[in-house]
Enzyme design. Structure first.
Site, PDB file in Angstrom:
ATOM      1  N   SER A  41     -16.539  -1.348 -12.556  1.00  0.00           N
ATOM      2  CA  SER A  41     -16.080  -2.735 -12.669  1.00  0.00           C
ATOM      3  C   SER A  41     -14.605  -2.800 -13.025  1.00  0.00           C
ATOM      4  CB  SER A  41     -16.895  -3.506 -13.713  1.00  0.00           C
ATOM      5  OG  SER A  41     -16.291  -3.458 -14.982  1.00  0.00           O
ATOM      6  N   ILE A  42     -14.037  -3.987 -12.831  1.00  0.00           N
ATOM      7  CA  ILE A  42     -12.628  -4.232 -13.138  1.00  0.00           C
ATOM      8  C   ILE A  42     -12.354  -4.137 -14.638  1.00  0.00           C
ATOM      9  CG2 ILE A  42     -12.844  -6.742 -13.455  1.00  0.00           C
ATOM     10  CD1 ILE A  42     -10.212  -6.957 -11.777  1.00  0.00           C
ATOM     11  N   LYS A  43     -13.408  -4.260 -15.455  1.00  0.00           N
ATOM     12  CA  LYS A  43     -13.236  -4.264 -16.905  1.00  0.00           C
ATOM     13  C   LYS A  43     -12.778  -2.911 -17.453  1.00  0.00           C
ATOM     14  CE  LYS A  43     -14.803  -8.535 -17.585  1.00  0.00           C
ATOM     15  NZ  LYS A  43     -14.042  -9.599 -18.224  1.00  0.00           N
ATOM     16  N   ASP A  44     -12.904  -1.854 -16.669  1.00  0.00           N
ATOM     17  CA  ASP A  44     -12.387  -0.550 -17.114  1.00  0.00           C
ATOM     18  C   ASP A  44     -10.903  -0.649 -17.453  1.00  0.00           C
ATOM     19  OD1 ASP A  44     -14.881   0.380 -16.503  1.00  0.00           O
ATOM     20  OD2 ASP A  44     -14.259   1.684 -14.844  1.00  0.00           O
ATOM     21  N   ALA A  47     -10.372  -2.556 -20.825  1.00  0.00           N
ATOM     22  CA  ALA A  47     -11.022  -1.862 -21.940  1.00  0.00           C
ATOM     23  C   ALA A  47     -10.130  -0.732 -22.451  1.00  0.00           C
ATOM     24  CB  ALA A  47     -12.379  -1.325 -21.501  1.00  0.00           C
TER      25      ALA A  47
END
Length: 453
Positions: A41-44, A47
């Site tokens: 996901s783009i959240k890597d 984060a």
């Protein structure tokens, strides 16, 4: 060439032209496939940025515990980085999130606490409040707070925006993003508008969220807030990362349209994307009249479809919510195709001999057993035979002494695939309660008859 650890592989995700779903939309429509990040996901991106900034500022110390409220994807990015960097993780999430997301977080060794969805953010049971309380209670802990931590949008300003600008050779005219924390759209949009102020940034919202009305009126309307199914976008408060000055407009998409479009992306573009991609693309289609043939539109596909197998990619889940109404046979249509007949049942206090005689007379091999009108079990020829071989005197015993587990119950919208999977050696039928409260039985013969009718 090799990478020193998995975190170095984050970013540089592909931009892929959509061809089939978007054929009636003016312009060139490109999907930014963020599921190719190692955490899918783009959240890597954000984060890792939040952790690195916290390390530099001294907020996150060696051996510390990361505590965060997350719908799953941010947690995955944090958990992945925590493994590499030697931190512990405790995540709070809501009970509307898919089981796959929770299981994935636990696979990385994180502790996950599931909290109720339908409560106010300030309610002590909410996943926001629980994570804040844990941060105070757990020694040497740090809460990233992805909603208000501006390292979130900074990650996209530094990475996602430049990637899109380079990949489109500066030709991008529109950015379309589902808005949750606001980090992706605000950081990416800010970078792109600095390059070209004429680029339009469109945020996709969901019904039950406050963003659209707030953008249009400046009013935070609590009447806009109610439970919704769409995952990853929409909020019931205003995160600091949502920069309303960067976002030109918001478009709301229904839960049904988002869910069905998520499936269509896989079926028509062969891209296995998550729920927010379905919402973003459905929103773009709603806005298509604002586009021109020369436009170049980039839609963010945030995450991977594997996290939604029990939901958007499950036909029974869709039917239960009234989202999917196709021609595939369901319990309701199978019942409508079978000959009208009264279901034969036997009270739990009747004798085994009465069960034998009923089976002979009705030429049936299994009978549902009831107690005060409720189905509590079933008695089958094999149950009776086994009991008789052990004790011939069992004829005078009660049916309740020899009965086995009841036939499974399904609802009227259950698909033929699900019904077929429930009929096996132990269960030769399933039971259905009609809208009138009447109990119907579906056997393998009924399924065959419905298919061939």
């Amino acid at each position: 060439m090799w990478y020193n650890n998995i975190l170095e592989t984050v970013g540089n995700t592909p931009l892929v032209k959509l061809n089939t779903i978007t054929k009636n939309i003016p312009g060139t429509i490109l999907a930014k496939i963020e599921s190719t990040n190692p955490g899918n996901s783009i959240k890597d991106r954000m984060a890792i940025k939040m952790i690195e900034d916290a390390e530099k500022s001294g907020k996150l110390l060696p051996g510390g515990t990361i505590i965060e409220g997350t719908s799953g994807n941010t947690g995955m990015g944090l958990a992945m980085a925590a493994v590499v960097k030697g931190y512990k993780c405790i995540f709070t999430t809501t009970d509307k999130q898919s089981k796959e997301k929770v299981d994935a977080l636990r696979a990385f060794g994180a502790e996950v606490i599931v909290c109720p969805t339908n409560v106010e953010p300030e309610d002590p049971r909410s996943y926001y409040s629980v994570s804040s309380r844990l941060e105070k209670e757990v020694p040497n802990s740090w809460k990233p707070n992805q909603y208000d931590n501006l390292s979130n949008s900074a990650a996209h300003y530094e990475q996602t925006g430049p990637e899109i600008w380079e990949q489109t050779e500066g030709k991008i005219t529109h950015l379309v993003v589902g808005v949750g924390t606001g980090g992706t759209i605000s950081g990416t949009g800010r970078y792109l508008k600095e390059k070209n102020p004429n680029i339009q940034v469109w945020g996709i919202d969901t019904y039950g969220s406050v963003f659209k009305k707030y953008k249009e009126t400046g009013i935070f309307d609590k009447n806009e807030i109610y439970p919704y199914i769409t995952e990853g976008i929409g909020e019931d408060f205003l995160p600091a990362n949502v920069d309303f000055d960067v976002i030109d407009l918001f478009e709301k998409v229904t839960d049904q349209d988002a869910a069905l479009m998520t499936r269509e992306i896989a079926r028509k573009e062969a891209i296995f994307a998550g729920n927010s991609a379905g919402s973003a693309l459905a929103g773009l289609i709603q806005l298509k009249d604002k586009l021109k043939p020369e436009d170049v539109v980039v839609v963010i596909f945030h995450d991977h479809g594997s996290r939604y197998m029990g939901k958007m990619y499950n036909e029974d889940w869709l039917r239960e919510r009234g989202f999917l109404k196709d021609e595939k046979l369901t319990a309701s249509s199978i019942i409508n195709k079978k000959e009208a007949s009264e279901i034969v049942t036997l009270d739990i206090d009747k004798s085994v001999l009465e069960a034998i005689n009923t089976m002979k007379m009705m030429n049936i091999s299994q009978i549902p057993v009831t107690q005060q009108g409720m189905v509590v079990g079933k008695v089958a020829e094999s149950d009776i035979l086994s009991a008789l071989l052990e004790n011939p005197g069992v004829r005078s015993a009660k049916v309740g002494d020899v009965m086995s587990n009841p036939f499974p119950f399904v609802d009227l919208n259950t698909s033929i695939d699900k019904i077929s999977s429930l009929i096996n050696k132990e269960n030769s039928a399933v039971l259905v309660e009609t809208a009138e409260g009447k109990i119907e039985i579906i056997t393998q013969y009924d399924i065959i008859n419905a298919i061939s009718a």
